[in-house]
Design a protein around this motif. Sequence first.
Motif, PDB file in Angstrom:
ATOM      1  N   THR A 192       0.829  -1.207   0.000  1.00 48.26           N
ATOM      2  CA  THR A 192       0.000   0.000   0.000  1.00 48.26           C
ATOM      3  C   THR A 192       0.861   1.253   0.000  1.00 48.26           C
ATOM      4  OG1 THR A 192      -1.759  -1.183   1.149  1.00 48.26           O
ATOM      5  CG2 THR A 192      -1.835   1.216   1.225  1.00 48.26           C
ATOM      6  N   LEU A 193       1.922   1.255   0.798  1.00 51.97           N
ATOM      7  CA  LEU A 193       2.828   2.412   0.837  1.00 51.97           C
ATOM      8  C   LEU A 193       3.537   2.606  -0.498  1.00 51.97           C
ATOM      9  CD1 LEU A 193       4.375   2.085   4.400  1.00 51.97           C
ATOM     10  CD2 LEU A 193       2.810   3.850   3.577  1.00 51.97           C
ATOM     11  N   VAL A 194       3.984   1.518  -1.108  1.00 50.87           N
ATOM     12  CA  VAL A 194       4.665   1.609  -2.407  1.00 50.87           C
ATOM     13  C   VAL A 194       3.707   2.169  -3.463  1.00 50.87           C
ATOM     14  CG1 VAL A 194       5.662   0.232  -4.291  1.00 50.87           C
ATOM     15  CG2 VAL A 194       6.360  -0.178  -1.930  1.00 50.87           C
ATOM     16  N   ILE A 195       2.491   1.677  -3.485  1.00 57.68           N
ATOM     17  CA  ILE A 195       1.512   2.179  -4.456  1.00 57.68           C
ATOM     18  C   ILE A 195       1.165   3.634  -4.153  1.00 57.68           C
ATOM     19  CG2 ILE A 195      -0.866   1.925  -5.277  1.00 57.68           C
ATOM     20  CD1 ILE A 195      -0.411  -1.096  -5.168  1.00 57.68           C
ATOM     21  N   GLY A 196       1.100   4.006  -2.874  1.00 61.54           N
ATOM     22  CA  GLY A 196       0.865   5.408  -2.505  1.00 61.54           C
ATOM     23  C   GLY A 196       1.970   6.323  -3.015  1.00 61.54           C
ATOM     24  N   LEU A 197       3.208   5.881  -2.904  1.00 60.31           N
ATOM     25  CA  LEU A 197       4.332   6.673  -3.431  1.00 60.31           C
ATOM     26  C   LEU A 197       4.276   6.764  -4.953  1.00 60.31           C
ATOM     27  CD1 LEU A 197       7.203   5.358  -1.133  1.00 60.31           C
ATOM     28  CD2 LEU A 197       6.149   7.625  -1.099  1.00 60.31           C
ATOM     29  N   LEU A 198       3.917   5.658  -5.598  1.00 56.29           N
ATOM     30  CA  LEU A 198       3.756   5.664  -7.051  1.00 56.29           C
ATOM     31  C   LEU A 198       2.647   6.635  -7.466  1.00 56.29           C
ATOM     32  CD1 LEU A 198       4.405   4.374  -9.841  1.00 56.29           C
ATOM     33  CD2 LEU A 198       2.613   2.717  -9.326  1.00 56.29           C
ATOM     34  N   LEU A 199       1.548   6.607  -6.726  1.00 61.86           N
ATOM     35  CA  LEU A 199       0.443   7.532  -7.011  1.00 61.86           C
ATOM     36  C   LEU A 199       0.890   8.984  -6.889  1.00 61.86           C
ATOM     37  CD1 LEU A 199      -2.665   5.961  -5.282  1.00 61.86           C
ATOM     38  CD2 LEU A 199      -2.445   6.581  -7.673  1.00 61.86           C
ATOM     39  N   SER A 200       1.669   9.279  -5.862  1.00 61.03           N
ATOM     40  CA  SER A 200       2.103  10.670  -5.686  1.00 61.03           C
ATOM     41  C   SER A 200       2.948  11.135  -6.868  1.00 61.03           C
ATOM     42  CB  SER A 200       2.865  10.836  -4.375  1.00 61.03           C
ATOM     43  OG  SER A 200       4.124  10.185  -4.438  1.00 61.03           O
ATOM     44  N   ARG A 201       3.772  10.251  -7.415  1.00 62.49           N
ATOM     45  CA  ARG A 201       4.586  10.631  -8.578  1.00 62.49           C
ATOM     46  C   ARG A 201       3.747  10.794  -9.841  1.00 62.49           C
ATOM     47  NH1 ARG A 201      10.381  10.015  -8.925  1.00 62.49           N
ATOM     48  NH2 ARG A 201      11.082  10.057  -6.792  1.00 62.49           N
ATOM     49  N   VAL A 202       2.752   9.931  -9.989  1.00 63.49           N
ATOM     50  CA  VAL A 202       1.905   9.977 -11.187  1.00 63.49           C
ATOM     51  C   VAL A 202       0.992  11.203 -11.156  1.00 63.49           C
ATOM     52  CG1 VAL A 202      -0.019   8.819 -12.336  1.00 63.49           C
ATOM     53  CG2 VAL A 202       1.973   7.503 -11.630  1.00 63.49           C
ATOM     54  N   LEU A 203       0.471  11.539  -9.988  1.00 63.68           N
ATOM     55  CA  LEU A 203      -0.517  12.602  -9.881  1.00 63.68           C
ATOM     56  C   LEU A 203       0.075  13.999  -9.720  1.00 63.68           C
ATOM     57  CD1 LEU A 203      -3.102  10.833  -7.541  1.00 63.68           C
ATOM     58  CD2 LEU A 203      -3.031  10.858 -10.028  1.00 63.68           C
ATOM     59  N   LYS A 204       1.269  14.106  -9.182  1.00 59.16           N
ATOM     60  CA  LYS A 204       1.857  15.413  -8.847  1.00 59.16           C
ATOM     61  C   LYS A 204       1.893  16.413 -10.006  1.00 59.16           C
ATOM     62  CE  LYS A 204       5.716  17.573  -6.524  1.00 59.16           C
ATOM     63  NZ  LYS A 204       6.987  17.368  -5.848  1.00 59.16           N
ATOM     64  N   PRO A 205       2.275  16.022 -11.228  1.00 62.16           N
ATOM     65  CA  PRO A 205       2.352  17.023 -12.302  1.00 62.16           C
ATOM     66  C   PRO A 205       1.009  17.667 -12.666  1.00 62.16           C
ATOM     67  CG  PRO A 205       3.484  14.995 -12.948  1.00 62.16           C
ATOM     68  CD  PRO A 205       2.776  14.716 -11.674  1.00 62.16           C
ATOM     69  N   TYR A 206      -0.096  17.042 -12.305  1.00 67.04           N
ATOM     70  CA  TYR A 206      -1.408  17.548 -12.702  1.00 67.04           C
ATOM     71  C   TYR A 206      -2.313  17.804 -11.504  1.00 67.04           C
ATOM     72  CZ  TYR A 206      -0.180  16.574 -17.499  1.00 67.04           C
ATOM     73  OH  TYR A 206       0.427  16.591 -18.723  1.00 67.04           O
ATOM     74  N   LEU A 207      -1.739  18.148 -10.367  1.00 61.16           N
ATOM     75  CA  LEU A 207      -2.526  18.345  -9.150  1.00 61.16           C
ATOM     76  C   LEU A 207      -3.595  19.423  -9.302  1.00 61.16           C
ATOM     77  CD1 LEU A 207      -0.054  17.961  -6.165  1.00 61.16           C
ATOM     78  CD2 LEU A 207      -1.917  16.471  -6.839  1.00 61.16           C
ATOM     79  N   ARG A 208      -3.364  20.380 -10.146  1.00 58.17           N
ATOM     80  CA  ARG A 208      -4.333  21.471 -10.333  1.00 58.17           C
ATOM     81  C   ARG A 208      -5.608  20.998 -11.029  1.00 58.17           C
ATOM     82  NH1 ARG A 208      -3.005  26.825 -13.791  1.00 58.17           N
ATOM     83  NH2 ARG A 208      -4.994  27.851 -13.466  1.00 58.17           N
ATOM     84  N   ASP A 209      -5.483  19.979 -11.869  1.00 57.22           N
ATOM     85  CA  ASP A 209      -6.619  19.514 -12.666  1.00 57.22           C
ATOM     86  C   ASP A 209      -7.299  18.268 -12.118  1.00 57.22           C
ATOM     87  OD1 ASP A 209      -6.194  21.537 -14.543  1.00 57.22           O
ATOM     88  OD2 ASP A 209      -4.725  20.321 -15.622  1.00 57.22           O
ATOM     89  N   LEU A 210      -6.675  17.550 -11.208  1.00 58.14           N
ATOM     90  CA  LEU A 210      -7.182  16.248 -10.775  1.00 58.14           C
ATOM     91  C   LEU A 210      -8.218  16.259  -9.650  1.00 58.14           C
ATOM     92  CD1 LEU A 210      -3.902  14.189 -11.025  1.00 58.14           C
ATOM     93  CD2 LEU A 210      -5.869  14.074 -12.515  1.00 58.14           C
ATOM     94  N   PRO A 211      -8.155  17.146  -8.690  1.00 60.40           N
ATOM     95  CA  PRO A 211      -9.092  17.007  -7.560  1.00 60.40           C
ATOM     96  C   PRO A 211     -10.540  17.293  -7.952  1.00 60.40           C
ATOM     97  CG  PRO A 211      -7.715  18.946  -7.241  1.00 60.40           C
ATOM     98  CD  PRO A 211      -7.256  18.268  -8.492  1.00 60.40           C
ATOM     99  N   GLY A 212     -11.447  16.647  -7.233  1.00 60.68           N
ATOM    100  CA  GLY A 212     -12.870  16.916  -7.405  1.00 60.68           C
ATOM    101  C   GLY A 212     -13.463  16.316  -8.658  1.00 60.68           C
ATOM    102  N   SER A 213     -14.623  16.821  -9.005  1.00 65.34           N
ATOM    103  CA  SER A 213     -15.377  16.279 -10.134  1.00 65.34           C
ATOM    104  C   SER A 213     -14.835  16.746 -11.482  1.00 65.34           C
ATOM    105  CB  SER A 213     -16.841  16.704 -10.022  1.00 65.34           C
ATOM    106  OG  SER A 213     -16.936  18.113 -10.192  1.00 65.34           O
TER     107      SER A 213
END
Length: 137
Positions: free
Chosen positions: A76-97
């Motif tokens: 779970t921690l490894v996948i969480g770290l992977l998620l943070s790397r995948v999502l970080k460049p687009y944090l402005r567009d990803l949250p919410g609906s």
Amino acid sequence: MNSTQTTIKRARDVLGKPMSMAFISLIGKSIVVGIITGLIVGVFRWIIDQTMKLLMMVYPIMAAHPRYLLPYLIGTLVIGLLLSRVLKPYLRDLPGSGVPQIEAVLLGEHHMNAGQVLWRKFVGGLLAICLGLFLGR
């Protein structure tokens, strides 16, 4: 009115001529978007449902044999770290609906790469939900 607002059609302009080629084209595009969206959401829900069935078998095993809990937590921690790397460049567009972002794009106030946002939301959501993490409310 600036140049970006003149390209946006108002509902009364489109509905005023119900059988024009523009209206029929709009209906066709709407059908295609609806089918593609339905397929993406359907696949997303199906994967989540299948994973939940698997987790209903895995959780009792971990409850009976606590030694399996540590590898699960590390994974779970490894996948969480992977998620943070995948999502970080687009944090402005990803949250919410995504509705506020789409409104900003339509008004010409924001630009986003829809393909990048879609796959990141899809994969990120699946990885987080399928691990048993909670998202949203």
